[in-house]
Design a protein around this motif. Structure first.
Motif, PDB file in Angstrom:
ATOM      1  N   VAL A   1       0.882  -1.167   0.000  1.00 28.54           N
ATOM      2  CA  VAL A   1       0.000   0.000   0.000  1.00 28.54           C
ATOM      3  C   VAL A   1       0.920   1.216   0.000  1.00 28.54           C
ATOM      4  CG1 VAL A   1      -1.797   1.265   1.239  1.00 28.54           C
ATOM      5  CG2 VAL A   1      -1.762  -1.260   1.297  1.00 28.54           C
ATOM      6  N   PRO A   2       1.004   1.952  -1.111  1.00 26.86           N
ATOM      7  CA  PRO A   2       1.976   3.046  -1.217  1.00 26.86           C
ATOM      8  C   PRO A   2       1.972   4.018  -0.036  1.00 26.86           C
ATOM      9  CG  PRO A   2       0.952   2.670  -3.326  1.00 26.86           C
ATOM     10  CD  PRO A   2       0.223   1.804  -2.337  1.00 26.86           C
ATOM     11  N   HIS A   3       0.803   4.388   0.444  1.00 24.99           N
ATOM     12  CA  HIS A   3       0.726   5.355   1.546  1.00 24.99           C
ATOM     13  C   HIS A   3       1.393   4.813   2.814  1.00 24.99           C
ATOM     14  CE1 HIS A   3      -0.777   8.743   3.824  1.00 24.99           C
ATOM     15  NE2 HIS A   3      -1.257   7.909   4.720  1.00 24.99           N
ATOM     16  N   TRP A   4       1.306   3.504   3.051  1.00 20.81           N
ATOM     17  CA  TRP A   4       1.852   2.903   4.260  1.00 20.81           C
ATOM     18  C   TRP A   4       3.260   2.361   4.071  1.00 20.81           C
ATOM     19  CZ3 TRP A   4      -2.932  -0.671   5.053  1.00 20.81           C
ATOM     20  CH2 TRP A   4      -4.015   0.083   5.487  1.00 20.81           C
ATOM     21  N   HIS A   5       3.594   1.936   2.858  1.00 15.71           N
ATOM     22  CA  HIS A   5       4.834   1.167   2.644  1.00 15.71           C
ATOM     23  C   HIS A   5       5.827   1.816   1.691  1.00 15.71           C
ATOM     24  CE1 HIS A   5       1.621  -2.020   3.467  1.00 15.71           C
ATOM     25  NE2 HIS A   5       2.343  -1.936   4.567  1.00 15.71           N
ATOM     26  N   ARG A   6       5.685   3.081   1.418  1.00 16.79           N
ATOM     27  CA  ARG A   6       6.578   3.764   0.477  1.00 16.79           C
ATOM     28  C   ARG A   6       8.047   3.598   0.865  1.00 16.79           C
ATOM     29  NH1 ARG A   6       3.987   8.257   0.158  1.00 16.79           N
ATOM     30  NH2 ARG A   6       2.960   7.636  -1.745  1.00 16.79           N
ATOM     31  N   ASP A   7       8.331   3.608   2.153  1.00 15.65           N
ATOM     32  CA  ASP A   7       9.712   3.465   2.624  1.00 15.65           C
ATOM     33  C   ASP A   7      10.332   2.131   2.203  1.00 15.65           C
ATOM     34  OD1 ASP A   7       7.755   2.433   4.588  1.00 15.65           O
ATOM     35  OD2 ASP A   7       9.528   1.861   5.730  1.00 15.65           O
ATOM     36  N   ILE A   8       9.526   1.111   2.056  1.00 12.05           N
ATOM     37  CA  ILE A   8      10.039  -0.204   1.657  1.00 12.05           C
ATOM     38  C   ILE A   8      10.614  -0.155   0.245  1.00 12.05           C
ATOM     39  CG2 ILE A   8       9.359  -2.582   1.111  1.00 12.05           C
ATOM     40  CD1 ILE A   8       7.346  -2.421   3.395  1.00 12.05           C
ATOM     41  N   ILE A   9      10.032   0.646  -0.604  1.00  7.79           N
ATOM     42  CA  ILE A   9      10.470   0.731  -1.992  1.00  7.79           C
ATOM     43  C   ILE A   9      11.696   1.627  -2.137  1.00  7.79           C
ATOM     44  CG2 ILE A   9       9.753   1.447  -4.311  1.00  7.79           C
ATOM     45  CD1 ILE A   9       8.449  -1.172  -3.217  1.00  7.79           C
ATOM     46  N   ASP A  10      11.812   2.655  -1.309  1.00  9.85           N
ATOM     47  CA  ASP A  10      12.960   3.562  -1.383  1.00  9.85           C
ATOM     48  C   ASP A  10      13.681   3.594  -0.042  1.00  9.85           C
ATOM     49  OD1 ASP A  10      14.846   5.443  -2.043  1.00  9.85           O
ATOM     50  OD2 ASP A  10      13.409   7.002  -2.617  1.00  9.85           O
TER      51      ASP A  10
END
Length: 175
Positions: free
Chosen positions: A14-23
């Motif tokens: 979920v981009p709003h919750w997990h954006r840090d995982i991708i970057d």
């Protein structure tokens, strides 16, 4: 980390919750007050656990307003992404990584508190955090159950860093 959000949380990315995982670099490696630890299985070279810390307090919403006010950004260290693959759990790995994160936060000198929230549906998570900290809000007691999240304050001295790693995995900061 993505395995955990799919397998343990059942939400998927979920981009709003997990954006840090991708970057990871922008979230944990570039900011000097943030850090990311990774434990590798020495024999297989696979990531078996992660743990991170940053200076972003819990946002309202979705978290309760009183939690966001108690743990403001900049002076609150938030433990994040403390994930251990199921086959590596119950070996003290999460505790060791949390000890290292708490030592990092204490050495920073600018943090007044340490916060985290957990999904109690993840096997072992609530018990670990209850053994290390104080529940400051359990959303399951809210009308309608809120998000079902449990919020914790963790003392800087909750655990002390272990002098020796577990036999098959060692946490280390990402350079």
């Amino acid at each position: 980390m993505l395995d955990t959000v799919y397998r343990d949380f059942g939400t998927g990315y979920v981009p709003h919750w997990h954006r840090d995982i991708i970057d990871l670099a922008a979230a944990y490696l570039t900011p000097v007050r943030h850090t990311l630890l990774v434990a590798l299985d020495g024999a297989r070279g696979e990531v078996v656990a992660t743990a991170a810390l940053d200076s972003r307090g819990p946002a309202h919403p979705p978290n309760p307003r009183r939690i966001a006010e108690r743990f403001p950004s900049g002076v609150s260290a938030q433990l994040r992404r403390v994930y251990v693959r199921p086959e590596h759990r119950r070996r003290g790995l999460a505790r060791r990584m949390v000890a290292d994160l708490l030592a990092f936060a204490a050495a920073d000198g600018g943090y007044r508190s340490v916060y985290l929230h957990t999904d109690p549906a993840v096997e072992g998570a609530e018990g670990l955090w209850r053994s290390l900290g104080e529940v400051v809000h359990d959303e399951r007691a809210d009308p309608g159950g809120g998000q079902g999240i449990v919020h914790f304050a963790i003392p800087f001295h909750a655990v002390t860093p272990s002098p020796s790693p577990t036999p098959d995995s060692t946490p280390s900061p990402i350079p």
